[in-house]
Each structure stands twice: as structure tokens, then as C-alpha cells.
Design a protein around this motif. Structure first.
Motif, PDB file in Angstrom:
ATOM      1  N   GLN A  58       0.826  -1.209   0.000  1.00 24.70           N
ATOM      2  CA  GLN A  58       0.000   0.000   0.000  1.00 24.70           C
ATOM      3  C   GLN A  58       0.861   1.260   0.000  1.00 24.70           C
ATOM      4  N   ALA A  59       1.922   1.254   0.793  1.00 26.38           N
ATOM      5  CA  ALA A  59       2.798   2.430   0.851  1.00 26.38           C
ATOM      6  C   ALA A  59       3.453   2.689  -0.492  1.00 26.38           C
ATOM      7  N   SER A  60       3.886   1.633  -1.170  1.00 24.46           N
ATOM      8  CA  SER A  60       4.505   1.838  -2.478  1.00 24.46           C
ATOM      9  C   SER A  60       3.486   2.291  -3.510  1.00 24.46           C
ATOM     10  N   SER A  61       2.250   1.833  -3.389  1.00 23.28           N
ATOM     11  CA  SER A  61       1.191   2.276  -4.300  1.00 23.28           C
ATOM     12  C   SER A  61       0.894   3.762  -4.096  1.00 23.28           C
ATOM     13  N   VAL A  62       0.809   4.184  -2.855  1.00 25.00           N
ATOM     14  CA  VAL A  62       0.560   5.600  -2.561  1.00 25.00           C
ATOM     15  C   VAL A  62       1.731   6.440  -3.040  1.00 25.00           C
ATOM     16  N   ALA A  63       2.947   5.989  -2.796  1.00 29.60           N
ATOM     17  CA  ALA A  63       4.125   6.731  -3.252  1.00 29.60           C
ATOM     18  C   ALA A  63       4.127   6.836  -4.768  1.00 29.60           C
ATOM     19  N   GLY A  64       3.708   5.761  -5.457  1.00 22.27           N
ATOM     20  CA  GLY A  64       3.638   5.805  -6.923  1.00 22.27           C
ATOM     21  C   GLY A  64       2.610   6.802  -7.414  1.00 22.27           C
ATOM     22  N   MET A  65       1.474   6.879  -6.735  1.00 17.20           N
ATOM     23  CA  MET A  65       0.435   7.844  -7.123  1.00 17.20           C
ATOM     24  C   MET A  65       0.881   9.277  -6.871  1.00 17.20           C
ATOM     25  N   LEU A  66       1.704   9.469  -5.825  1.00 20.11           N
ATOM     26  CA  LEU A  66       2.186  10.813  -5.522  1.00 20.11           C
ATOM     27  C   LEU A  66       3.375  11.196  -6.400  1.00 20.11           C
TER      28      LEU A  66
END
Length: 68
Positions: A58-66
Motif C-alpha cells: 500500500q505504501a509503495s502504491s501511494v508513493a507511486g500515485m504521488l
């Protein structure tokens, strides 16, 4: 039954803080205070139930979206 105390019960809905002479807490809480309150429990639950992989995903997904 005889009353043993001269004090009266606080009005319903006033809360313990005002009954003890304190101030009423505000209706909203600063977001960082909320994070500080919930983060230790979230970490404990992730460790107990083996959810570190999900947290990392989840953290990597959020970082990718940001875009980081």
C-alpha cells in the motif's frame, strides 16, 4: 437509602472533565495527534497478523500515485 455525600451528580452529557472542574475538550483533534494515537496500534496489529507485506504494498502504491 440515605445519601452519604453532600455533592450532587453532574448533569448528564457534561463529561468527566467538566465535572472535575476541567475544560471541555475541543470537538476536533489535530490530524497529527490522531496519527500519533493510532500508529502504535496499527504497527502492533500488523506485526501480530503478519500484515507487513500489505503495508509495504500500500505504501509503495501511494508513493507511486504521488509521483515519488
Amino acid at each position: 437509602m440515605a445519601e452519604t455525600s453532600g455533592r450532587t451528580a453532574p448533569a448528564q452529557g457534561r463529561g468527566v472533565a467538566s465535572a472535575l472542574g476541567g475544560h471541555q475538550p475541543s470537538s476536533t483533534r489535530h490530524p497529527l495527534v490522531a496519527v500519533a494515537m493510532v500508529l502504535p496500534l496499527a504497527i502492533l496489529l500488523a506485526v501480530l497478523f503478519g500484515g507487513w507485506e500489505a503495508v509495504i504494498t500500500q505504501a509503495s502504491s501511494v508513493a507511486g500515485m504521488l509521483g515519488r
